[in-house]
Design an enzyme around this catalytic site. Structure first.
Site, mmCIF file in Angstrom:
data_model
loop_
_atom_site.group_PDB
_atom_site.id
_atom_site.type_symbol
_atom_site.label_atom_id
_atom_site.label_comp_id
_atom_site.label_asym_id
_atom_site.label_seq_id
_atom_site.Cartn_x
_atom_site.Cartn_y
_atom_site.Cartn_z
ATOM 1 N N ILE A 36 43.227 47.848 36.927
ATOM 2 C CA ILE A 36 43.191 46.443 36.520
ATOM 3 C C ILE A 36 44.581 45.818 36.647
ATOM 4 O O ILE A 36 44.720 44.687 37.114
ATOM 5 C CB ILE A 36 42.629 46.293 35.092
ATOM 6 C CG1 ILE A 36 41.153 46.707 35.063
ATOM 7 C CG2 ILE A 36 42.774 44.849 34.597
ATOM 8 C CD1 ILE A 36 40.549 46.772 33.660
ATOM 9 N N CYS A 37 45.617 46.554 36.245
ATOM 10 C CA CYS A 37 46.985 46.021 36.320
ATOM 11 C C CYS A 37 47.377 45.737 37.770
ATOM 12 O O CYS A 37 47.977 44.704 38.068
ATOM 13 C CB CYS A 37 47.978 46.986 35.686
ATOM 14 S SG CYS A 37 47.707 47.235 33.923
ATOM 15 N N THR A 38 47.018 46.639 38.669
ATOM 16 C CA THR A 38 47.324 46.416 40.083
ATOM 17 C C THR A 38 46.598 45.176 40.578
ATOM 18 O O THR A 38 47.187 44.321 41.252
ATOM 19 C CB THR A 38 46.955 47.652 40.925
ATOM 20 O OG1 THR A 38 47.747 48.763 40.492
ATOM 21 C CG2 THR A 38 47.214 47.402 42.414
ATOM 22 N N LEU B 37 48.360 41.975 39.013
ATOM 23 C CA LEU B 37 49.683 41.661 39.547
ATOM 24 C C LEU B 37 49.634 41.354 41.040
ATOM 25 O O LEU B 37 50.405 40.514 41.513
ATOM 26 C CB LEU B 37 50.705 42.752 39.213
ATOM 27 C CG LEU B 37 51.454 42.429 37.914
ATOM 28 C CD1 LEU B 37 50.570 42.473 36.700
ATOM 29 C CD2 LEU B 37 52.667 43.290 37.736
#
Length: 157
Positions: free
Chosen positions: A48-50, A53
């Site tokens: 999710i973070c990838t 961002l």
């Protein structure tokens, strides 16, 4: 969750000074005079973070057009963030809140004490250092780009 609460919109944003991916300290107070988006995320290299961002990377022009500097913050070590930034080609600063562990995330009320990582909290700070918008999403829920766009439009209105 952290013992600190999320700062209130309209109040001064908590200060932070954190190293970037090369160990250079970046202080929020030194960026006064221009608005800043502070985006906390749990873990480099996670799904999710990838996604979040990379979406910011692909839409960084929306921030640039209104003069907003984007800072992405996690409790990952500086070297992990550097490897991830190089892999993904992020054009904005990634800051390490590794030591003292989670101090900035705690100040913004987004540190998860039980797991030792930052929650998904985003904060828009105006040129005078006042918090103008924030969103904190629960674990596993990405922040929509539309929320950033609405906050940026409001800031530039």
């Amino acid at each position: 969750m952290s013992g600190a609460s999320v700062p209130v919109v309209g109040a001064p944003a908590p200060g932070l000074t954190l190293p970037d991916t090369h160990g250079t300290p970046v202080a929020l107070s030194a960026l006064r005079g221009a608005p800043v988006a502070v985006v906390f995320f749990p873990f480099a290299f996670s799904g999710i973070c990838t996604g979040e961002l990379c979406e910011l990377r692909d839409n960084v022009a929306a921030f640039d057009e209104v003069g907003v500097r984007l800072l992405a913050v996690s409790c990952d070590p500086m070297f992990t963030l550097r490897a991830w930034a190089e892999q993904e080609g992020f054009p904005f600063d990634l800051l390490s809140d590794f030591w003292p562990h989670g101090a900035a995330a705690r100040a913004y009320g987004v540190f998860d004490e039980s797991t030792g990582h930052a929650l998904r909290g985003s904060f828009l700070v105006d040129a005078d250092g006042v918090l103008r918008w924030s969103v904190v999403n629960p674990r596993g829920q990405a922040r929509p780009l539309s929320a950033y766009r609405a906050a940026l439009a409001e800031l530039s209105a």
